[in-house]
Design an enzyme around this catalytic site. Structure first.
Site, short mmCIF file in Angstrom:
data_model
loop_
_atom_site.label_atom_id
_atom_site.label_comp_id
_atom_site.label_asym_id
_atom_site.label_seq_id
_atom_site.Cartn_x
_atom_site.Cartn_y
_atom_site.Cartn_z
N GLY A 160 38.34 61.98 33.93
CA GLY A 160 37.39 62.68 34.78
C GLY A 160 36.54 63.65 33.98
N LYS A 161 37.17 64.41 33.09
CA LYS A 161 36.42 65.34 32.24
C LYS A 161 35.48 64.58 31.31
CE LYS A 161 39.73 69.17 31.92
NZ LYS A 161 40.53 70.00 30.99
N ASP A 188 39.07 73.93 28.27
CA ASP A 188 40.28 74.25 29.03
C ASP A 188 39.82 74.79 30.36
OD1 ASP A 188 43.17 74.12 28.90
OD2 ASP A 188 43.10 76.26 29.32
N GLY A 207 41.17 66.07 40.08
CA GLY A 207 41.88 67.34 40.13
C GLY A 207 41.90 67.92 41.53
N LYS A 248 27.17 68.18 41.65
CA LYS A 248 28.27 68.91 41.03
C LYS A 248 27.89 69.46 39.67
CE LYS A 248 33.14 68.46 39.76
NZ LYS A 248 34.28 67.53 39.54
N ARG A 290 32.08 73.55 34.88
CA ARG A 290 31.86 72.83 33.61
C ARG A 290 30.37 72.75 33.27
NH1 ARG A 290 35.23 69.33 34.75
NH2 ARG A 290 36.91 70.52 33.76
#
Length: 211
Positions: A22-23, A81, A169, A191, A197
């Protein structure tokens, strides 16, 4: 915005210190939109395992992951992180967001535990606040004494039940009042413009452009 890395970060390849799909997808979209002219290589493609995240803060863990990937690859490395903080729970799950329910990366179990932990704290017509945190660390080499640090915070509310099919998440539980949507109900474009992010990457790009 287009950032032009200085000589310390001008290597045509950087390692992205994450194996989270996903990241990775979010980073690829955001970096492509920024026209970095840098090939961002996920650490998994270089057979780099996840680092041991034993820091006590988002910043510490981001630096640990970036140094780990850079040391093994010999390339500049960028690490993220991130997590969800809920003040009513003492800012849990926080740095333990990915393994809140015990098993790393089990989104369904993590969401179920968050719902259960918040249930006794809920009051009628009173939303429970929460915020996503993203800290990025960019190291030019493994022993870089001055990593570039960028941070993004995204404020919202935590729902009693998931909504939306996108994201990953805690996105299905993260309600954004201004849009009347959860993070999981937004398009990727929506998003990326407002997420923790997206904000952190924009901050990083601004720092790179000013070097």
């Amino acid at each position: 915005m287009t950032a032009t890395p200085n000589s310390d970060t001008a290597n045509p390849q950087w390692v992205l210190a994450s194996n989270n799909k996903g990241k990775l997808n979010e980073f690829k979209r955001l970096f492509n939109a920024a026209n970095l002219n840098i090939d961002i290589v996920p650490q998994g493609e270089l057979n780099i395992d996840d680092a041991v995240e034993d820091g006590l803060s988002f910043i510490e863990n981001a630096i640990i992951k970036a140094r780990h990937a850079s040391r093994i690859s010999g390339l500049p490395a960028i690490a993220d992180d991130s997590g969800l903080c809920v003040p009513a729970l003492g800012n849990a799950p926080g740095i333990y967001s990915a393994r809140y329910a015990g098993e790393h990366g089990n989104d369904a179990n993590n969401n179920a535990k968050l719902i259960a932990d918040l249930k006794p704290l809920r009051q009628a017509n009173t939303p429970i606040a929460g915020y996503f945190v993203c800290v990025l660390a960019l190291v030019r080499h493994a022993d870089d004494p001055l990593p570039i640090i960028a941070q993004g915070l995204w404020q919202g509310e935590i729902l009693e039940a998931p909504q939306g099919e996108n994201g990953f998440g805690y996105d299905p539980l993260f309600w954004v009042p201004d849009l009347q949507l959860t993070a999981a109900a937004m398009t990727a474009e929506q998003k990326n413009k407002i997420s923790h992010r997206g904000l952190a990457i924009n901050s990083l790009l601004q720092q790179l452009a000013n070097q």
